[in-house]
Structures are given as C-alpha cells and as structure tokens.
Scaffold this motif. Structure first.
Motif, PDB file in Angstrom:
ATOM      1  N   THR A  44     -46.795  26.595  -4.744  1.00 23.40           N
ATOM      2  CA  THR A  44     -48.093  26.764  -4.098  1.00 23.40           C
ATOM      3  C   THR A  44     -48.721  25.409  -3.817  1.00 23.40           C
ATOM      4  O   THR A  44     -49.206  25.148  -2.714  1.00 23.40           O
ATOM      5  CB  THR A  44     -49.024  27.617  -4.983  1.00 23.40           C
ATOM      6  N   THR A  47     -46.908  23.566  -0.985  1.00 23.43           N
ATOM      7  CA  THR A  47     -47.194  24.201   0.299  1.00 23.43           C
ATOM      8  C   THR A  47     -48.588  23.844   0.785  1.00 23.43           C
ATOM      9  O   THR A  47     -48.777  23.485   1.950  1.00 23.43           O
ATOM     10  CB  THR A  47     -47.031  25.728   0.185  1.00 23.43           C
ATOM     11  N   ARG A  59     -53.294  32.135   0.402  1.00 22.55           N
ATOM     12  CA  ARG A  59     -53.280  33.564   0.062  1.00 22.55           C
ATOM     13  C   ARG A  59     -53.481  34.424   1.306  1.00 22.55           C
ATOM     14  O   ARG A  59     -52.832  35.454   1.473  1.00 22.55           O
ATOM     15  CB  ARG A  59     -54.369  33.883  -0.974  1.00 22.55           C
ATOM     16  N   LYS A  62     -50.312  34.613   3.207  1.00 25.27           N
ATOM     17  CA  LYS A  62     -49.401  35.547   2.543  1.00 25.27           C
ATOM     18  C   LYS A  62     -49.774  36.989   2.875  1.00 25.27           C
ATOM     19  O   LYS A  62     -48.917  37.784   3.260  1.00 25.27           O
ATOM     20  CB  LYS A  62     -49.475  35.374   1.019  1.00 25.27           C
ATOM     21  N   GLU A  63     -51.053  37.311   2.727  1.00 20.38           N
ATOM     22  CA  GLU A  63     -51.517  38.681   2.949  1.00 20.38           C
ATOM     23  C   GLU A  63     -51.294  39.134   4.382  1.00 20.38           C
ATOM     24  O   GLU A  63     -51.042  40.313   4.634  1.00 20.38           O
ATOM     25  CB  GLU A  63     -52.996  38.795   2.590  1.00 20.38           C
ATOM     26  N   TYR A  69     -42.668  34.444   1.144  1.00 17.32           N
ATOM     27  CA  TYR A  69     -42.825  34.005  -0.238  1.00 17.32           C
ATOM     28  C   TYR A  69     -42.055  34.920  -1.165  1.00 17.32           C
ATOM     29  O   TYR A  69     -41.626  36.008  -0.787  1.00 17.32           O
ATOM     30  CB  TYR A  69     -44.298  33.955  -0.645  1.00 17.32           C
ATOM     31  N   SER A  70     -41.890  34.458  -2.379  1.00 18.92           N
ATOM     32  CA  SER A  70     -41.234  35.236  -3.411  1.00 18.92           C
ATOM     33  C   SER A  70     -41.992  35.012  -4.706  1.00 18.92           C
ATOM     34  O   SER A  70     -42.551  33.930  -4.926  1.00 18.92           O
ATOM     35  CB  SER A  70     -39.784  34.780  -3.558  1.00 18.92           C
ATOM     36  N   HIS A  71     -42.026  36.036  -5.538  1.00 18.74           N
ATOM     37  CA  HIS A  71     -42.691  35.884  -6.830  1.00 18.74           C
ATOM     38  C   HIS A  71     -41.660  35.537  -7.888  1.00 18.74           C
ATOM     39  O   HIS A  71     -40.588  36.125  -7.953  1.00 18.74           O
ATOM     40  CB  HIS A  71     -43.412  37.175  -7.233  1.00 18.74           C
ATOM     41  N   SER A  76     -45.968  32.204  -7.145  1.00 14.72           N
ATOM     42  CA  SER A  76     -45.411  32.416  -5.806  1.00 14.72           C
ATOM     43  C   SER A  76     -44.672  31.166  -5.379  1.00 14.72           C
ATOM     44  O   SER A  76     -45.096  30.051  -5.666  1.00 14.72           O
ATOM     45  CB  SER A  76     -46.531  32.695  -4.791  1.00 14.72           C
ATOM     46  N   PHE A  78     -42.748  29.533  -1.781  1.00 14.74           N
ATOM     47  CA  PHE A  78     -42.824  29.705  -0.334  1.00 14.74           C
ATOM     48  C   PHE A  78     -41.610  29.101   0.340  1.00 14.74           C
ATOM     49  O   PHE A  78     -41.127  28.046  -0.054  1.00 14.74           O
ATOM     50  CB  PHE A  78     -44.110  29.063   0.193  1.00 14.74           C
ATOM     51  N   ASP A  82     -40.527  28.550   6.641  1.00 14.27           N
ATOM     52  CA  ASP A  82     -41.774  29.142   7.138  1.00 14.27           C
ATOM     53  C   ASP A  82     -42.886  28.106   7.205  1.00 14.27           C
ATOM     54  O   ASP A  82     -43.686  28.100   8.134  1.00 14.27           O
ATOM     55  CB  ASP A  82     -42.217  30.310   6.260  1.00 14.27           C
TER      56      ASP A  82
END
Length: 94
Positions: A44, A47, A59, A62-63, A69-71, A76, A78, A82
């Motif tokens: 994070t 990024t 955020r 992402k939303e 992204y991946s958890h 998170s 990224f 991207d």
C-alpha cells in the motif's frame, strides 16, 4: 462562436513551466516503476508513493475496480502492472 482568453505573457510562460515540471515528474515516476518487474506486487505504501495519492484515494481505486489487488492477511498488495497503467493513463491525459 469561439471563446478566447487573454493571458499575460509572464503568466502563460509560468503555466508552461508548470506543465513541463508535471510532465517530467510523471515521466520519472513511470520510468521508475517501469524499471521494476511489472508482475511484482507492491505494498500500500509503495503504491501510494508511486501514484502520489493518499491511502483513502487508493481504497477508492480498489472499490471502483480501477486497480488490481490481493489480500495477504489484512494487508493489500497491488499489481505493479496496474499501477503502471494508471501512470500511463495520466501521461496520456485520459
């Protein structure tokens, strides 16, 4: 009908200097990120640093599905590709 705006020469030259500065900044950011492997996952913080945005703005990206992204637990990560894509879009003025 064509609308025109008059600007003093000094103001116009100052605007051109600022545009040139922004172009150089974006190019440097893109080159810096491009030098990394684009399949690499970024934190994070990395990024936000590359994009010069806040965690809140990240955020929102992402939303809205604008960045992959991946958890990893609660964290998170990224996709570098991207992030580079967002910088490229910014360079093209889209």
């Amino acid at each position: 009908m064509i609308d025109t705006i008059e600007v003093e020469k000094e103001v116009f030259l100052s605007m051109l200097d600022r545009i040139d500065f922004l172009h150089k900044t974006i190019s440097a950011l893109y080159d810096k990120l491009r030098d990394r492997r684009l399949s690499e996952w970024l934190t994070t913080e990395q990024t936000c640093d590359f994009l010069h945005i806040s965690e809140r703005k990240l955020r929102l990206l992402k939303e809205r599905g604008k960045i992959g992204y991946s958890h990893l637990g609660r964290l998170s990560q990224f996709k570098g590709s991207d992030v580079a894509g967002l910088i490229t879009v910014g360079k093209e003025g889209v």
